[in-house]
Design a protein around this motif. Sequence first.
Motif, mmCIF file in Angstrom:
data_model
loop_
_atom_site.group_PDB
_atom_site.id
_atom_site.type_symbol
_atom_site.label_atom_id
_atom_site.label_comp_id
_atom_site.label_asym_id
_atom_site.label_seq_id
_atom_site.Cartn_x
_atom_site.Cartn_y
_atom_site.Cartn_z
ATOM 1 N N ARG A 17 0.855 -1.185 0.000
ATOM 2 C CA ARG A 17 0.000 0.000 0.000
ATOM 3 C C ARG A 17 0.897 1.244 0.000
ATOM 4 N N GLY B 284 -5.968 4.093 -0.983
ATOM 5 C CA GLY B 284 -6.456 3.778 -2.321
ATOM 6 C C GLY B 284 -5.366 3.643 -3.364
ATOM 7 N N HIS B 285 -4.087 3.629 -2.963
ATOM 8 C CA HIS B 285 -2.981 3.524 -3.908
ATOM 9 C C HIS B 285 -2.096 2.343 -3.517
#
Length: 84
Positions: free
Chosen positions: A21, A25-26
């Motif tokens: 991670r 969200g990335h």
Amino acid sequence: MRVPRTLYLIADGGRVRYVERAGPGHFRTFRNALSAHMHDKTSEFGHDKPPEKLDHLLFNQWQRSSEIQELQIEIMQDQSPATD
């Protein structure tokens, strides 16, 4: 104190990716690998009797899992702090 990281292993057929991670969200891929047997044609596997075919499949599965374990060991060694 070290912050623990969560690593994700994504395996699909003869490909494997190690992802971490990189933020909300990335995700970041930091290692890709391909199996040496990924592009073998099914016609090259031959026609075996059922017990021999099962042994062949188990051997290939064992061989591929050992390749993945070697990659995991490399990653763990790369990420461990250097001690002199």
